[in-house]
Scaffold this motif. Structure first.
Motif, short mmCIF file in Angstrom:
data_model
loop_
_atom_site.label_atom_id
_atom_site.label_comp_id
_atom_site.label_asym_id
_atom_site.label_seq_id
_atom_site.Cartn_x
_atom_site.Cartn_y
_atom_site.Cartn_z
N MET A 1 0.91 -1.41 -0.19
CA MET A 1 0.26 -0.10 -0.32
C MET A 1 0.86 1.23 -0.24
SD MET A 1 -2.67 -0.78 2.66
CE MET A 1 -4.10 0.25 3.02
N GLY A 2 2.14 0.95 0.54
CA GLY A 2 3.16 2.20 0.56
C GLY A 2 2.49 3.59 0.58
N LYS A 3 2.12 4.53 0.43
CA LYS A 3 2.24 5.81 1.20
C LYS A 3 0.97 5.95 1.82
CE LYS A 3 1.24 10.88 1.25
NZ LYS A 3 1.20 11.95 0.74
N LYS A 4 0.05 5.15 1.72
CA LYS A 4 -1.74 4.79 2.50
C LYS A 4 -0.93 4.18 3.76
CE LYS A 4 -4.44 4.98 -1.21
NZ LYS A 4 -5.53 4.40 -3.05
N ASP A 5 -0.15 2.76 3.30
CA ASP A 5 -0.23 1.85 4.48
C ASP A 5 0.43 2.79 5.18
OD1 ASP A 5 0.27 -0.65 6.17
OD2 ASP A 5 2.57 -1.48 4.85
N ILE A 6 1.56 3.91 5.52
CA ILE A 6 2.72 4.31 6.43
C ILE A 6 1.14 5.38 7.09
CG2 ILE A 6 4.27 6.40 6.57
CD1 ILE A 6 5.62 5.11 4.50
N LEU A 7 0.79 5.67 6.51
CA LEU A 7 -0.26 6.98 6.15
C LEU A 7 -1.67 5.78 7.79
CD1 LEU A 7 -1.39 9.50 6.09
CD2 LEU A 7 -3.26 9.40 4.45
N LEU A 8 -1.66 4.32 7.50
CA LEU A 8 -3.23 3.66 8.46
C LEU A 8 -1.71 3.78 9.60
CD1 LEU A 8 -4.75 1.78 5.78
CD2 LEU A 8 -5.75 3.28 7.05
N LYS A 9 -0.84 3.38 10.07
CA LYS A 9 -0.48 2.99 10.69
C LYS A 9 -0.26 4.17 11.50
CE LYS A 9 2.93 -0.06 8.19
NZ LYS A 9 4.33 -0.66 7.78
N SER A 10 0.23 5.20 10.80
CA SER A 10 0.04 5.61 11.53
C SER A 10 -1.38 6.62 12.09
CB SER A 10 0.90 7.38 10.91
OG SER A 10 0.51 8.34 12.39
N TYR A 11 -1.92 6.36 11.77
CA TYR A 11 -3.33 7.08 12.44
C TYR A 11 -4.28 6.02 13.23
CZ TYR A 11 -8.27 7.54 12.06
OH TYR A 11 -9.71 8.51 11.99
N LEU A 12 -3.77 4.17 13.44
CA LEU A 12 -4.18 3.23 14.13
C LEU A 12 -3.47 3.78 15.56
CD1 LEU A 12 -5.29 0.93 11.31
CD2 LEU A 12 -7.37 2.10 12.84
N GLU A 13 -2.33 4.16 15.60
CA GLU A 13 -1.54 3.87 16.38
C GLU A 13 -1.69 4.56 17.89
OE1 GLU A 13 1.54 5.43 15.55
OE2 GLU A 13 3.25 4.30 14.64
N GLN A 79 -4.28 -4.18 4.00
CA GLN A 79 -3.57 -4.98 2.18
C GLN A 79 -5.32 -4.20 2.12
OE1 GLN A 79 -1.46 -7.59 2.70
NE2 GLN A 79 -2.32 -8.20 1.29
N GLU A 80 -4.22 -3.89 0.51
CA GLU A 80 -4.97 -3.28 -0.52
C GLU A 80 -4.85 -4.06 -1.90
OE1 GLU A 80 -5.42 1.53 -2.13
OE2 GLU A 80 -3.29 0.50 -2.41
N THR A 81 -4.61 -4.99 -1.80
CA THR A 81 -4.57 -5.78 -3.10
C THR A 81 -3.88 -7.78 -2.30
OG1 THR A 81 -2.00 -6.18 -3.26
CG2 THR A 81 -2.90 -4.89 -4.62
N VAL A 82 -5.06 -8.43 -3.13
CA VAL A 82 -5.15 -10.11 -2.54
C VAL A 82 -4.02 -10.41 -1.66
CG1 VAL A 82 -6.20 -12.63 -2.48
CG2 VAL A 82 -8.09 -9.88 -3.37
N ASP A 83 -3.39 -11.38 -0.97
CA ASP A 83 -1.80 -12.36 -0.62
C ASP A 83 -2.95 -13.61 -0.84
OD1 ASP A 83 -0.53 -13.44 0.09
OD2 ASP A 83 0.17 -12.58 1.49
N TYR A 84 -3.12 -13.94 -1.74
CA TYR A 84 -3.62 -15.31 -1.53
C TYR A 84 -2.79 -16.14 -1.12
CZ TYR A 84 -6.05 -13.94 -5.93
OH TYR A 84 -6.85 -12.77 -6.77
N GLY A 85 -1.79 -16.07 -0.17
CA GLY A 85 -0.66 -16.66 0.45
C GLY A 85 -1.18 -16.37 2.12
N TYR A 241 -7.69 14.07 6.77
CA TYR A 241 -6.79 13.94 6.07
C TYR A 241 -6.73 12.56 5.23
CZ TYR A 241 -2.13 13.98 4.49
OH TYR A 241 -1.06 13.88 4.01
N VAL A 242 -6.83 11.18 6.40
CA VAL A 242 -6.53 9.47 5.92
C VAL A 242 -8.03 10.20 4.89
CG1 VAL A 242 -6.52 7.93 7.10
CG2 VAL A 242 -5.66 9.32 7.89
N LEU A 243 -8.58 9.53 4.64
CA LEU A 243 -9.48 9.76 4.10
C LEU A 243 -9.20 10.40 2.72
CD1 LEU A 243 -12.38 8.26 3.55
CD2 LEU A 243 -13.35 10.40 3.89
N SER A 244 -8.76 11.60 2.57
CA SER A 244 -8.25 12.28 1.32
C SER A 244 -7.32 11.87 0.61
CB SER A 244 -8.12 14.33 1.59
OG SER A 244 -7.04 14.04 2.25
N GLN A 245 -6.96 11.24 1.35
CA GLN A 245 -5.08 10.25 1.28
C GLN A 245 -5.63 9.00 0.22
OE1 GLN A 245 -2.36 11.93 -0.15
NE2 GLN A 245 -3.41 13.86 1.24
#
Length: 348
Positions: A1-13, A79-85, A241-245
């Motif tokens: 998820m790149g930037k989104k992943d980092i953003l979500l980690k910070s938000y959910l802390e 996850q933003e894409t499916v990890d089949y494993g 801000y998180v929602l806009s990103q």
């Protein structure tokens, strides 16, 4: 998820949001996870010893302290894409943490055994099994649970348990059900935001954020929710801000700007939302024309590829999902020049 992943980690802390994510996403709104009992810890699970060296990094890990007597490790994987494993990935991460806990217990037991022997107090261990494996009968490790939060556009199509990716043979084969009973199913805890509807389970600003995220592909419903739903008042600046990103919404970014202007005596929130609804209608007409052109270009590519043979399903899906007209134009040229399907796919 790149930037989104980092953003979500910070938000959910934020412990409130983290607890709400678990309570709403797993426990149907029951307040099982307490924010005041949560503590963020290292997201790295590892094991090293001898020739073995493994390390897995999770998105976010918090520990719930049950009065200092017991703990629960709560892991979140976005996850933003499916990890089949995914089931095997989660199993490995949790197994590494259990192994780490056992390793700590074993080292402490060895230290205490050595201390007992030096003081001539006898063996710290009670039997051969304890001494051999360095784990005492009453030793305990703390539970680990993982929540997979799926932010993708379509519903999760991957495995949701270990059994989903195991080959037990033909369903009608003799003994298949018996074999399944031998292997733990290991189901995942899942929050699939592409199909989740019970937003009332959430109590913090996660509720309007997730509900708006669920409406991100329907501009009219998105704007309507902003105008009518009282839950919007719970959204703080960080959530906006998180929602806009996450949505990359032009309208939402305009709305955020208007919120800032309002504080400085600028145009009102209601006027900004009215503008969003008007923009949504206009963009809908524009996007309809663009989508028609894109669909037509994809059909042109298919027409050329059909002359080369059967089009693989994954290639069809990739072409249909592509929205960049320049890329589609390049693929059209490749399809016209390709001698066979393999040549097109490799160049693609």
């Amino acid at each position: 998820m790149g930037k989104k992943d980092i953003l979500l980690k910070s938000y959910l802390e934020d412990a409130r949001r983290y607890a709400d994510l678990w309570n709403g996403g797993v426990f149907c709104g029951r307040q099982m996870v307490k924010a005041e009992e949560l503590e963020i810890i290292s997201p790295v699970f590892s094991k090293a010893g001898g020739d073995i060296a493994l390390e897995k990094t999770c998105d976010l890990v918090m520990r719930q302290d049950g009065g200092g007597q017991r703990f629960t490790m709560l892991v979140v994987e976005n996850q933003e894409t499916v990890d089949y494993g995914m089931p095997v990935r989660v199993m490995l991460e949790e197994a590494l943490e259990y192994s780490r806990q056992l390793g700590r217990i074993m080292r402490e037991n060895e230290r205490r055994d050595k201390e007992c022997r030096e003081k001539e107090l006898g063996s710290f261990y009670q039997d051969v099994g304890e001494r051999l494996y360095k784990v005492k009968k009453n030793d305990r490790i703390f539970p680990v649970a993982t929540l997979v939060v799926y932010w993708g556009k379509k519903e999760w199509q991957g495995a949701k348990s270990l059994h989903d990716i195991l080959d037990f043979g033909h369903k009608a084969a003799l003994g298949t059900d018996d074999m399944k009973k031998l292997v733990p199913e290991y189901p995942l805890h899942f929050l699939d935001l592409a199909r989740f509807k019970h937003y009332e389970y959430f109590q913090t600003e996660l509720r309007p954020l997730l509900e708006l995220y669920g409406k991100r592909n329907d501009k009219k419903e998105f704007a309507k929710y902003l105008k009518e739903d009282e839950m919007i008042g719970r959204m703080d600046d960080e959530s906006w801000y998180v929602l806009s990103q996450l949505t990359n919404s032009v309208q939402l970014k305009k709305l955020m700007k208007s919120k800032k202007e309002k504080k400085n005596g600028g145009k009102t929130m209601c006027k900004a939302i009215d503008d969003m609804i008007k923009d949504a209608k206009e963009e809908g007409r524009i996007e309809g024309n663009i989508e028609g052109r894109i669909r037509g270009k994809a059909e042109d590519i298919f027409a050329l590829l059909e002359e080369l043979g059967v089009i693989p399903e994954d290639v069809k899906e990739r072409i249909m999902e592509q929205k960049d007209m320049s890329i589609l134009n390049n693929w059209l040229k490749m399809a016209a020049k390709a001698d066979n399907m393999d040549m097109f796919v490799s160049r693609m």
